[in-house]
Design a protein around this motif. Structure first.
Motif, PDB file in Angstrom:
ATOM      1  N   ASP A 202       0.929  -1.475   0.131  1.00 33.70           N
ATOM      2  CA  ASP A 202      -0.002   0.073  -0.309  1.00 33.70           C
ATOM      3  C   ASP A 202       0.590   1.459  -0.254  1.00 33.70           C
ATOM      4  O   ASP A 202       0.325   2.106  -0.448  1.00 33.70           O
ATOM      5  CB  ASP A 202      -0.934   0.483   1.280  1.00 33.70           C
ATOM      6  CG  ASP A 202      -2.197  -0.774   0.859  1.00 33.70           C
ATOM      7  OD1 ASP A 202      -2.012  -1.556   0.059  1.00 33.70           O
ATOM      8  OD2 ASP A 202      -2.209  -1.420   2.062  1.00 33.70           O
ATOM      9  N   ALA A 203       2.117   1.271   0.540  1.00 32.16           N
ATOM     10  CA  ALA A 203       3.217   2.039   0.949  1.00 32.16           C
ATOM     11  C   ALA A 203       3.327   2.798  -0.636  1.00 32.16           C
ATOM     12  O   ALA A 203       3.862   3.337  -0.569  1.00 32.16           O
ATOM     13  CB  ALA A 203       3.568   2.386   2.403  1.00 32.16           C
ATOM     14  N   HIS A 204       4.006   1.792  -0.640  1.00 28.79           N
ATOM     15  CA  HIS A 204       4.997   2.085  -2.015  1.00 28.79           C
ATOM     16  C   HIS A 204       3.716   2.036  -3.079  1.00 28.79           C
ATOM     17  O   HIS A 204       4.141   3.341  -3.998  1.00 28.79           O
ATOM     18  CB  HIS A 204       4.969   0.516  -2.570  1.00 28.79           C
ATOM     19  CG  HIS A 204       6.336   0.483  -4.246  1.00 28.79           C
ATOM     20  ND1 HIS A 204       7.201   0.597  -4.294  1.00 28.79           N
ATOM     21  CD2 HIS A 204       5.434   0.002  -5.391  1.00 28.79           C
ATOM     22  CE1 HIS A 204       7.183   1.197  -5.324  1.00 28.79           C
ATOM     23  NE2 HIS A 204       6.920   0.154  -6.225  1.00 28.79           N
ATOM     24  N   TYR A 205       1.968   1.835  -3.944  1.00 29.46           N
ATOM     25  CA  TYR A 205       1.909   2.328  -5.034  1.00 29.46           C
ATOM     26  C   TYR A 205       1.317   3.762  -4.402  1.00 29.46           C
ATOM     27  O   TYR A 205       0.639   4.456  -5.885  1.00 29.46           O
ATOM     28  CB  TYR A 205       0.944   0.991  -5.191  1.00 29.46           C
ATOM     29  CG  TYR A 205       1.568  -0.286  -5.513  1.00 29.46           C
ATOM     30  CD1 TYR A 205       2.039  -0.078  -7.017  1.00 29.46           C
ATOM     31  CD2 TYR A 205       0.965  -1.155  -4.947  1.00 29.46           C
ATOM     32  CE1 TYR A 205       2.661  -0.940  -7.730  1.00 29.46           C
ATOM     33  CE2 TYR A 205       2.618  -2.728  -5.403  1.00 29.46           C
ATOM     34  CZ  TYR A 205       2.658  -2.573  -7.027  1.00 29.46           C
ATOM     35  OH  TYR A 205       3.289  -3.298  -7.702  1.00 29.46           O
ATOM     36  N   ALA A 206       1.433   3.765  -3.253  1.00 27.73           N
ATOM     37  CA  ALA A 206       0.062   4.804  -2.448  1.00 27.73           C
ATOM     38  C   ALA A 206       1.356   6.426  -3.173  1.00 27.73           C
ATOM     39  O   ALA A 206       0.908   7.231  -3.571  1.00 27.73           O
ATOM     40  CB  ALA A 206       0.614   5.331  -1.521  1.00 27.73           C
ATOM     41  N   ARG A 207       2.779   5.870  -3.120  1.00 25.26           N
ATOM     42  CA  ARG A 207       4.070   7.227  -3.136  1.00 25.26           C
ATOM     43  C   ARG A 207       4.600   6.733  -4.688  1.00 25.26           C
ATOM     44  O   ARG A 207       5.477   7.984  -5.379  1.00 25.26           O
ATOM     45  CB  ARG A 207       5.225   6.772  -2.418  1.00 25.26           C
ATOM     46  CG  ARG A 207       5.404   5.281  -2.012  1.00 25.26           C
ATOM     47  CD  ARG A 207       6.831   5.912  -1.375  1.00 25.26           C
ATOM     48  NE  ARG A 207       7.819   6.273  -2.267  1.00 25.26           N
ATOM     49  CZ  ARG A 207       8.681   6.537  -2.929  1.00 25.26           C
ATOM     50  NH1 ARG A 207       8.704   5.003  -3.433  1.00 25.26           N
ATOM     51  NH2 ARG A 207       9.826   7.090  -3.211  1.00 25.26           N
ATOM     52  N   ALA A 208       4.374   6.100  -5.451  1.00 25.33           N
ATOM     53  CA  ALA A 208       5.430   5.412  -6.715  1.00 25.33           C
ATOM     54  C   ALA A 208       4.214   6.171  -7.847  1.00 25.33           C
ATOM     55  O   ALA A 208       3.420   6.255  -7.767  1.00 25.33           O
ATOM     56  CB  ALA A 208       5.015   3.977  -7.112  1.00 25.33           C
ATOM     57  N   ASP A 214      10.656   3.880 -10.230  1.00 27.69           N
ATOM     58  CA  ASP A 214      10.236   4.277  -8.836  1.00 27.69           C
ATOM     59  C   ASP A 214      10.154   2.314  -8.345  1.00 27.69           C
ATOM     60  O   ASP A 214       9.935   2.448  -6.927  1.00 27.69           O
ATOM     61  CB  ASP A 214       8.843   4.281  -8.994  1.00 27.69           C
ATOM     62  CG  ASP A 214       8.612   6.737  -8.903  1.00 27.69           C
ATOM     63  OD1 ASP A 214      10.383   6.906  -8.342  1.00 27.69           O
ATOM     64  OD2 ASP A 214       7.915   6.341  -9.771  1.00 27.69           O
ATOM     65  N   ASN A 215       9.930   1.808  -9.026  1.00 30.98           N
ATOM     66  CA  ASN A 215       9.395   0.062  -8.797  1.00 30.98           C
ATOM     67  C   ASN A 215      11.214  -0.606  -9.007  1.00 30.98           C
ATOM     68  O   ASN A 215      10.520  -1.753  -8.596  1.00 30.98           O
ATOM     69  CB  ASN A 215       9.010  -0.336  -9.830  1.00 30.98           C
ATOM     70  CG  ASN A 215       7.631   0.259 -10.063  1.00 30.98           C
ATOM     71  OD1 ASN A 215       7.128   0.575  -9.073  1.00 30.98           O
ATOM     72  ND2 ASN A 215       7.146   0.635 -11.080  1.00 30.98           N
ATOM     73  N   ALA A 272       6.583  -4.930  -9.037  1.00 29.55           N
ATOM     74  CA  ALA A 272       5.137  -4.841 -10.843  1.00 29.55           C
ATOM     75  C   ALA A 272       4.469  -3.234 -10.440  1.00 29.55           C
ATOM     76  O   ALA A 272       4.536  -2.816  -9.608  1.00 29.55           O
ATOM     77  CB  ALA A 272       3.500  -5.119  -9.846  1.00 29.55           C
ATOM     78  N   ALA A 273       4.418  -3.010 -11.950  1.00 31.85           N
ATOM     79  CA  ALA A 273       3.927  -1.828 -12.247  1.00 31.85           C
ATOM     80  C   ALA A 273       2.553  -1.354 -12.061  1.00 31.85           C
ATOM     81  O   ALA A 273       2.007  -0.082 -11.894  1.00 31.85           O
ATOM     82  CB  ALA A 273       3.699  -1.639 -13.873  1.00 31.85           C
ATOM     83  N   ARG A 274       1.828  -2.016 -11.614  1.00 31.52           N
ATOM     84  CA  ARG A 274       0.583  -2.018 -10.716  1.00 31.52           C
ATOM     85  C   ARG A 274       0.301  -2.480  -9.427  1.00 31.52           C
ATOM     86  O   ARG A 274       0.964  -4.100 -10.297  1.00 31.52           O
ATOM     87  CB  ARG A 274      -1.001  -1.440 -11.547  1.00 31.52           C
ATOM     88  CG  ARG A 274      -0.540  -0.403 -13.385  1.00 31.52           C
ATOM     89  CD  ARG A 274      -0.656   0.452 -12.749  1.00 31.52           C
ATOM     90  NE  ARG A 274      -0.803   1.532 -13.834  1.00 31.52           N
ATOM     91  CZ  ARG A 274       0.198   2.185 -14.294  1.00 31.52           C
ATOM     92  NH1 ARG A 274       2.004   1.244 -14.446  1.00 31.52           N
ATOM     93  NH2 ARG A 274       0.663   2.863 -15.887  1.00 31.52           N
ATOM     94  N   ARG A 275      -0.360  -1.922  -8.676  1.00 39.89           N
ATOM     95  CA  ARG A 275      -0.632  -3.419  -7.695  1.00 39.89           C
ATOM     96  C   ARG A 275      -1.768  -4.389  -8.315  1.00 39.89           C
ATOM     97  O   ARG A 275      -1.121  -5.135  -7.441  1.00 39.89           O
ATOM     98  CB  ARG A 275      -2.107  -2.501  -6.620  1.00 39.89           C
ATOM     99  CG  ARG A 275      -2.525  -3.423  -5.779  1.00 39.89           C
ATOM    100  CD  ARG A 275      -0.998  -3.135  -4.577  1.00 39.89           C
ATOM    101  NE  ARG A 275      -1.487  -4.508  -3.953  1.00 39.89           N
ATOM    102  CZ  ARG A 275      -2.121  -3.841  -2.070  1.00 39.89           C
ATOM    103  NH1 ARG A 275      -1.781  -2.309  -2.457  1.00 39.89           N
ATOM    104  NH2 ARG A 275      -1.961  -4.919  -1.475  1.00 39.89           N
ATOM    105  N   ALA A 276      -2.614  -4.271  -9.545  1.00 41.35           N
ATOM    106  CA  ALA A 276      -3.182  -5.226  -9.810  1.00 41.35           C
ATOM    107  C   ALA A 276      -2.741  -5.931 -11.038  1.00 41.35           C
ATOM    108  O   ALA A 276      -3.113  -7.189 -11.247  1.00 41.35           O
ATOM    109  CB  ALA A 276      -4.314  -4.648 -10.602  1.00 41.35           C
TER     110      ALA A 276
END
Length: 506
Positions: A202-208, A214-215, A272-276
């Motif tokens: 959650d923290a990664h995809y909230a800031r990236a 970024d990944n 991963a590039a996206r959470r999903a």
């Protein structure tokens, strides 16, 4: 938040009570047989206690002793002659000054009972409780949890086995730091690891910003950047916890890791590039971009340290002036100018240049994503066109035209047939039909008029006839009247009877 295991235990009401503590610290294996209900209560109590103490970092091995820092205090103005490499040596990353954080996701099995001793009592049944937790899947050995992962293989390259009372202790060297990890005796709390991995994602995809750079993270950056979601405090994530969280993310296909240098000392972590989406394997482009980003981060840390160094030298020069130490103040100012004009300026220029490279890489990665989208759209359109070609559109429309023309022909034939049938019928005089219809209507009206007249005639009153009918009705009514036996009426004459009936009718 408790800072020691003794402080933590002193806050538990059950342990402050001597009788309850005596039961909980007794041989629980015997209680399983003699008191099954009490054993279940004790099992629940110890399970909650161990998980809570682990979450507070109170059950991990003792943190390592920090390495001594390089002396950065200027002893004299002789340091004016130090070159750029000497200055940079003073401004390297200060990871060694931080004490290794305690693990909050696993705890050591060895010596657990001694660490849980409280007010002179030692829990004799805690080992059986831990075995029960392991059988139920609440905890699992770290070596089994990490089996098959990249971090496990990477860690294995640094492991040397030291026999310790029938067990083997794995000693893991990470650069100049040393962290002892008892893989065989550490127990991982699954629920804590899964919750920590979810918070890290959650923290990664909230800031990236979902850019390539970024990944891509190093292990050190991963430990520093995501310590807050795991520890809920500022600090640096322990190496053990970082490996466990990364292993969980790998199982969820949210991240992957690989060793990227020939010395097997640096790990590249890719999200991963996206959470999903699922993470893709590390490519050569990822390795190159990671090298650029790592260099940028290193130079950025050097610039920050040099800026702090300039402020430090300025403060020292001012203090020397206050103390009337002219020579020392000049030395500080000379070194400050050297750092500002030579070292810091060149480092800042290098940082600007490499930032441009990073932006180019991010733009190129964005272009690649756009091209991939066009490629996917082209493939989809190609497939649809192929399906349309397989259906032979020209033939379909030709067949449609033929069938439409055939339908028109059939309709024309039916219209012609209906006309022929109509022509074959005998001609009928419309005036004759109208006269016949008028005759039928007139006959019907005559019948209705005759029936109406007849009804009216039957409703006309005839005086003599009506009177006779009324008299007959009254006679019948009198005849039905029953007289008492002792009453014999006098027989009236005919004239009187007639007169009475007339009076009644009136």
């Amino acid at each position: 938040m408790p800072t020691s295991i003794q402080s933590f235990l002193s806050r538990i009401p059950e342990l402050r009570d001597a009788d309850q503590r005596a039961f909980l610290y007794s041989d629980l294996d015997q209680q399983r047989i003699d008191n099954p209900e009490g054993y279940q209560e004790a099992l629940k109590f110890w399970t909650q206690l161990l998980l809570s103490a682990c979450q507070h970092g109170l059950l991990s091995a003792a943190p390592r002793t920090p390495q001594p820092r390089l002396n950065t205090t200027l002893a004299s103005s002789d340091e004016d002659d130090e070159d750029e490499d000497d200055v940079l040596d003073r401004t390297q990353s200060d990871d060694s000054e931080h004490t290794e954080a305690a693990s909050v996701l696993c705890f050591e099995r060895a010596g657990l009972a001694a660490r849980l001793a409280f007010r002179g009592d030692t829990p004799t049944g805690v080992d059986g409780i831990v075995d029960e937790m392991e059988r139920s899947g609440i905890v699992v050995e770290a070596c089994d949890y990490l089996a098959g992962s990249t971090v496990r293989r990477w860690a294995g390259r640094f492991v040397r086995h030291v026999p310790v009372v029938g067990r083997q202790m794995a000693v893991l060297a990470w650069g100049a730091q040393t962290s002892q990890i008892t893989l065989d005796s550490s127990l991982v709390v699954r629920s804590l690891v899964e919750a920590a991995a979810s918070r890290v994602a959650d923290a990664h995809y909230a800031r990236a910003a979902c850019a390539l750079t970024d990944n891509l993270l190093s292990m050190d950056v991963f430990r520093e950047q995501y310590a807050q979601p795991v520890l809920t405090t500022n600090g640096k994530l322990s190496l053990e916890d970082a490996r466990l969280v990364l292993r969980c993310l790998e199982d969820q296909r949210q991240a992957t890791s690989t060793i990227i240098d020939a010395a097997d000392t640096q790990v590249l972590i890719k999200f991963a590039a996206r959470r999903a989406q699922r993470v893709q394997p590390v490519t050569e482009a990822d390795r190159g971009a990671f090298h650029v980003v790592s260099t940028r981060d290193t130079i950025a840390r050097q610039v920050t340290a040099l800026e702090s160094r300039v402020l430090e030298l300025d403060l020292k020069a001012r203090n020397a002036v206050v103390r009337k130490l002219r020579t020392q103040a000049l030395g500080y100012l000379r070194l400050k100018r050297h750092v500002e004009s030579d070292v810091l300026a060149r480092r800042q220029q290098a940082l600007d240049n490499i930032e441009r490279i990073v932006l180019k890489l991010q733009q190129a990665a964005s272009d690649v994503q756009l091209l991939q989208a066009f490629k996917s759209g082209t493939c989809a359109l190609k497939g649809l066109n192929q399906e349309a070609e397989d259906m032979h559109a020209e033939r379909i429309f030709d067949d449609w035209a033929d069938q439409a023309l055939r339908a028109d022909e059939i309709q024309a034939v039916m219209d012609d047939g209906a006309a022929v049938v109509a022509d074959g019928m005998q001609d009928v005089d419309d005036d004759a039909l109208e006269a016949e219809l008028e005759a039928l209507l007139a006959a019907d009206e005559q019948k209705e008029a005759a029936a109406s007249d007849k009804q009216k005639e039957s409703n006309v009153a005839v005086p003599g006839k009506q009177e006779t009918a009324d008299e007959d009705m009254l006679a019948n009514a009198f005849n039905k009247v029953t007289l008492s036996p002792d009453h014999t009426p006098s027989e009236p004459n005919a004239a009187d009877a007639k007169q009475e009936r007339i009076a009644m009718l009136e």
